[in-house]
Motif scaffolding. Structure first.
Motif, short mmCIF file in Angstrom:
data_model
loop_
_atom_site.label_atom_id
_atom_site.label_comp_id
_atom_site.label_asym_id
_atom_site.label_seq_id
_atom_site.Cartn_x
_atom_site.Cartn_y
_atom_site.Cartn_z
N LEU A 3 0.84 -1.20 0.00
CA LEU A 3 0.00 0.00 0.00
C LEU A 3 0.88 1.25 0.00
CD1 LEU A 3 -2.70 -1.18 2.58
CD2 LEU A 3 -2.62 -1.54 0.10
N ILE A 32 -9.89 6.28 -1.83
CA ILE A 32 -9.81 5.32 -0.73
C ILE A 32 -8.97 5.94 0.39
CG2 ILE A 32 -9.05 2.97 -0.09
CD1 ILE A 32 -10.99 2.94 -2.48
N ARG A 47 -10.94 2.22 4.53
CA ARG A 47 -10.52 0.86 4.89
C ARG A 47 -10.10 0.75 6.35
NH1 ARG A 47 -6.94 -2.26 0.69
NH2 ARG A 47 -6.06 -2.83 2.70
O1 LIG Z 1 -3.69 2.03 0.95
C1 LIG Z 1 -3.56 2.08 -0.30
O2 LIG Z 1 -2.54 2.47 -0.87
C2 LIG Z 1 -4.71 1.67 -1.16
C3 LIG Z 1 -5.55 0.69 -0.79
C4 LIG Z 1 -6.58 0.31 -1.68
O3 LIG Z 1 -7.37 -0.59 -1.41
N1 LIG Z 1 -6.71 0.93 -2.85
C5 LIG Z 1 -5.86 1.90 -3.19
O4 LIG Z 1 -6.01 2.45 -4.28
N2 LIG Z 1 -4.87 2.27 -2.35
#
Ligand SMILES: O=C(O)c1cc(=O)[nH]c(=O)[nH]1
Ligand SMILES: O=P(O)(O)OC[C@H]1O[C@H](OP(=O)(O)OP(=O)(O)O)[C@H](O)[C@@H]1O
Ligand SMILES: [Mg+2]
Length: 193
Positions: A23, A118, A148
């Motif tokens: 990530l 996100i 998330r």
């Molecule tokens: O934390 C990230 O970099 C990240 C997670 C994800 O699910 N989607 C994204 O585009 N970035």
């Protein structure tokens, strides 16, 4: 729009990937939300961003002058959400690794909402907020399609998420064996631009 409706749109677009992902924060995860696969579809993007605009309005943050988004992922949802709010959209992009508003003039005191695709740790949102505050903007909040973190991300301003989707993320030196066994890929743009 409910959380399940948001996740169904991502699922229908084939945007919920499984594997071993690096990530942007450096954390590792078995799930990656490849938002670009949603933003391929104008109808899906419109539904999500119309609902996000409604949620922003319902948050009663007062007058909004501009939407500003961090490139690359924030560009399309930022533009589309701004369209539903009836305000202009700008973006920050990396220059020497730092987010900068390279192409636009932002009036001092402008009341801004940051729109992200996100949010995971809130790092990119915080960097965006910092760059805008340095220009004299008043940053009212960060709005995103999916958070998330389960509401734990620190964006330095309030976060308005269309949906929460808590996904595990691990420090690279503390990976579960099944994740460590898979080759790691880094889909995002940090470090490339
Ligand atoms: O934390 C990230 O970099 C990240 C997670 C994800 O699910 N989607 C994204 O585009 N970035
Ligand atoms: O909350 P964070 O821990 O910062 O993670 C979320 C960020 O990660 C992704 O960007 P990335 O830097 O991968 O590049 P992209 O925008 O080009 O996809 C996404 O677009 C967010 O900006
Ligand atoms: Mg991004």
């Amino acid at each position: 729009m409910t959380r399940d409706e948001v996740l169904s749109l991502f699922r229908e677009a084939g945007a919920i990937l499984e594997g071993h992902f690096i990530l942007t924060s450096g954390l590792r995860s078995p799930v990656f939300l490849q938002k670009a696969r949603v933003f391929m579809y104008p109808d899906k993007t419109e539904k999500l961003c119309k609902a996000l605009a409604q949620k922003i309005r319902a948050s009663n943050l007062g007058q909004i002058d501009y939407i500003v988004s961090p490139a690359l992922g924030g560009l399309i949802p930022g533009y589309e959400t701004a369209r539903h709010l009836g305000v202009p959209a700008m973006w920050v992009e990396r220059e020497d690794g730092e987010f900068r508003l390279r192409r636009f003039e932002l009036p001092k005191g402008a009341r801004v909402i940051v729109v992200e695709d996100i949010v995971t740790t809130g790092l990119s949102s915080r960097e965006t907020v910092t760059s805008l505050k340095a220009l004299g903007a008043e940053v009212l909040g960060v709005a995103c399609l999916i958070d998330r973190s389960g509401g734990e991300a620190d964006a330095s301003v309030p976060v308005i998420a269309l949906a929460q989707y808590k996904v595990p993320a691990y420090e690279p030196d503390n990976l579960p064996p099944e994740l460590a066994a898979l080759p790691a890929v880094k889909p995002g743009s940090r470090g490339l631009v």
